[in-house]
Design a protein around this motif. Sequence first.
Motif, PDB file in Angstrom:
ATOM      1  N   MET A 236       9.554  -5.443  40.537  1.00 32.29           N
ATOM      2  CA  MET A 236      10.111  -6.491  39.687  1.00 32.29           C
ATOM      3  C   MET A 236       9.487  -6.381  38.289  1.00 32.29           C
ATOM      4  O   MET A 236       8.400  -6.878  38.025  1.00 32.29           O
ATOM      5  N   HIS A 241      14.385  -7.402  35.714  1.00 32.72           N
ATOM      6  CA  HIS A 241      14.722  -8.830  35.615  1.00 32.72           C
ATOM      7  C   HIS A 241      15.957  -9.022  34.729  1.00 32.72           C
ATOM      8  O   HIS A 241      16.919  -9.702  35.107  1.00 32.72           O
ATOM      9  N   ARG A 242      15.932  -8.404  33.569  1.00 32.53           N
ATOM     10  CA  ARG A 242      17.086  -8.498  32.658  1.00 32.53           C
ATOM     11  C   ARG A 242      18.337  -7.866  33.286  1.00 32.53           C
ATOM     12  O   ARG A 242      19.434  -8.438  33.245  1.00 32.53           O
ATOM     13  N   PRO A 256      12.924 -14.776  41.441  1.00 39.28           N
ATOM     14  CA  PRO A 256      11.908 -13.752  41.712  1.00 39.28           C
ATOM     15  C   PRO A 256      10.636 -14.404  42.253  1.00 39.28           C
ATOM     16  O   PRO A 256      10.297 -15.531  41.877  1.00 39.28           O
ATOM     17  N   HIS A 268       8.304 -18.093  40.403  1.00 42.17           N
ATOM     18  CA  HIS A 268       8.556 -17.700  39.022  1.00 42.17           C
ATOM     19  C   HIS A 268       8.744 -18.931  38.143  1.00 42.17           C
ATOM     20  O   HIS A 268       9.393 -19.899  38.535  1.00 42.17           O
ATOM     21  N   ARG A 271      13.141 -19.582  33.800  1.00 48.31           N
ATOM     22  CA  ARG A 271      13.398 -18.624  32.732  1.00 48.31           C
ATOM     23  C   ARG A 271      13.664 -19.331  31.406  1.00 48.31           C
ATOM     24  O   ARG A 271      14.439 -20.268  31.320  1.00 48.31           O
ATOM     25  N   PHE A 277      12.521 -12.275  29.352  1.00 49.17           N
ATOM     26  CA  PHE A 277      12.614 -11.714  30.697  1.00 49.17           C
ATOM     27  C   PHE A 277      11.278 -11.240  31.272  1.00 49.17           C
ATOM     28  O   PHE A 277      11.250 -10.479  32.244  1.00 49.17           O
ATOM     29  N   VAL A 279       8.184 -11.380  33.610  1.00 47.35           N
ATOM     30  CA  VAL A 279       8.132 -11.873  34.983  1.00 47.35           C
ATOM     31  C   VAL A 279       6.837 -12.672  35.133  1.00 47.35           C
ATOM     32  O   VAL A 279       5.748 -12.101  35.203  1.00 47.35           O
TER      33      VAL A 279
END
Length: 362
Positions: A236, A241-242, A256, A268, A271, A277, A279
């Motif tokens: 990850m 992620h993007r 995530p 996580h 966002r 993005f 993590v």
Amino acid sequence: MSTAEVGLPTKIKTTQQALDAWVREVVQWHFDPATGCPFWLDYAQKLGWDPRDRVQSYQDLDQLGPFQDEWLRGGPVRRWVPRGYAERPVYTFETGGSTGVPKSRINIEDFRFDYEAFSDTLPDEFFPKGADWLSLGPTGPRRLRLAVEHLTQYRGGICFMIDLDPRWVIKLLKMGQAKMAEQYKQHVIEQGLTLLRAHDNIHCLFTTPKLLEALCEKVSLKKLGITGVFCGGTEMTPQFHRFAVEELLEEAYFAPTYGNTLMGLAVHKPREEADNFAVIYYPPVPRAVIEIVDPDEPIRIVQYGETGRVRLTTLTKEFFMPRFLERDEAEREPPCELYPWDGVRNVRPFSRLQANVVEGVY
């Protein structure tokens, strides 16, 4: 100054006080001859002093020294079972075995507690109560096998499972059989596709980054009715992620996580555009604490934004593991309003160990 800015320092202080109180309770439990486990009771004898007297805060755990990786490799595993739980059924969960003999951790209820807390972070809009799940990830002796199923049941659904042995993938890669490893991955994906096409009520998915990408090469998650994806693994990255959010998920919610057999589950941070993005994970304090330390001086925590090795402390009445150096590195992330304690940014395999670690399907 905003109300949020005024409130965060207070939240941080309150969290630290609660953590210190929990440390005292956990240490009392594990070092009491009536409730503690044989390993820690024997350890206290070797120390020559009683941790119940000296350990009064989280920082005081330094006095116990670092937890050694090898202590969890091999048996007897019952040395980790607290006497206070002697009559309870015990599970044994194993790590992936990518660095040698798998580490074993006993479990009684911890995996249920951890995943019920994680459930509270999932939006019902995308992870509907009563929806069924597909677990497209490791099975066998891994905690995930029961944990994802419990998460599904806790949310009122039924969990469908596939067969996946990550140790076989690791063995194939070590033998240079990349083509065979790819064929095995496709075998896993085919199992998942069979279930997804046969059961219309599967709307939620657990999987790993590599398997998510392989699945989306075959089908549209949206057309299959998937609205929420819970995903974990060391692959990850901010790039993935993007890619997942913008290309693979087709408006499904992406959750995530950073978790393992020894810790539980770090969630996580919601966002934000400013995070670009990255993590960013926060551990389940006070049940587990993650710190980023200097690899050459692991008692020293690095500054916010600096890179270091992940150090884990697990604090439950089932399992006590202070100051364990993980095989990961990351940047230290400051507390935030939702999680007023330290987090980690962009976790990846510890660079000094990369030559010895094969990640397989993760």
